[in-house]
Design an enzyme around this catalytic site. Structure first.
Site: not given
Length: 314
Positions: A79, A125-126, A206, A219, A223, A255
């Site tokens: 994305i 790396d965030v 998401s 996850y 989100k 993706t």
């Protein structure tokens, strides 16, 4: 490390029909003549696919993003890559952050080619605040300022693992990448956005922030946090600085991360609708555009209406 490069609808319902013409004991659908090319395209791409073709949209594509200065995290794949390319096609200058030098090189040699002097890159790396601060500062300098941020970097976590098998480290790593990483990007971008024009932040969330499925605990939690982080940031940054903050929350999107997490090689024959990265990029363009100046604090679902469905067996 920052450098400038010098390269380089899906619609899950059938189109409306004008009527039914009887032939013997059966009936044949008759699409209006002006819809037949679209119907043919839908049949070529399949009921759950969009080929990203947008030719002929014309003036509607002028979203006033020409010369905008944009940073996209996770911008070398999936994305994020689609968002970077869409911004470039609008005439923006784009800084791409990725944790992988190899991914950056692949993006520059393929999807991001043909944009001389528009693309800048940084490896970070965030989850690493020092690296994020350095990358944002360097890219903002290279871009000549900053108007828009797209926070797309993220991970899927221990997808498919039941509660008893989810590790504390895996859970923490997912929240660090998806939540802390987003926070750090916005934190260090904000001083530059304050000086920007019609500044905005768009976060890739998401539908998993609204609905749940087995085997996605970390996850789902991450989100869900993004939904509330979007609200909190939109209030804090807009009142004093006029910086809008929104998120786009897609259902499954085709993706590399989604294929890896779902353990599939293709979504071509799945019995449910699947976003393309370009679907999400269009929503990001819309939310980033100064024309959307009244839209703030929104988590926009892109899920074909599935979250609106009742569990009542009607």
């Amino acid at each position: 490390m920052v450098r400038s490069t010098a390269p380089g609808r899906r619609d899950d319902r059938p189109p409306p029909r004008s009527g039914v013409q009887a032939q013997g004991s059966s009936a044949r659908r008759q699409e209006p003549r002006h819809l037949r090319p679209a119907v043919c395209a839908l049949r070529r791409t399949g009921p759950h696919r969009f080929d990203g073709h947008t030719d002929g949209v014309g003036p509607l594509t002028d979203l006033r993003l020409h010369d905008a200065r944009v940073i996209v995290s996770g911008g070398a794949s999936g994305i994020g890559l689609a968002c970077a390319r869409a911004m470039l096609d609008q005439g923006a200058r784009v800084g791409v952050i990725s944790r992988s030098e190899a991914a950056i090189q692949s993006a520059l040699s393929r999807a991001l080619t043909g944009h001389d002097g528009q693309v800048f890159t940084a490896v970070a790396d965030v989850r690493d605040e020092t690296a994020v601060a350095g990358a944002v500062g360097d890219l903002a300098h290279q871009l000549g300022g900053l108007d828009h941020v797209v926070a797309s970097a993220g991970v899927e976590g221990e997808m498919g693992a039941p509660l008893e098998e989810v590790t504390s480290q895996g859970f923490r790593d997912t929240l660090d990448a998806n939540v802390l990483g987003t926070f750090l990007l916005v934190k260090h971008a904000t001083p530059h956005l304050k000086q920007g024009s019609a500044a905005s932040v768009t976060i890739i969330g998401s539908d998993s922030g609204f609905v749940a499925a087995p085997g996605m605990l970390a996850y789902n939690a991450s989100k869900g946090a993004i939904v509330q982080l979007t609200r909190a940031l939109s209030f804090e940054l807009y009142e004093d600085f006029g910086i809008r903050v929104n998120s786009v929350c897609p259902s499954i999107t085709d993706t590399p991360m989604a294929r890896r997490g779902m353990g599939v090689e293709s979504f071509d024959d799945v019995p449910f609708p699947v976003n393309t990265p370009e679907d999400i990029a269009w929503s990001v363009l819309f939310l980033s555009s100064p024309l959307s100046r009244a839209i703030n604090g929104v988590s926009l679902l892109s899920d074909f209406g599935y979250s609106s469905r009742s569990s009542f067996p009607a």
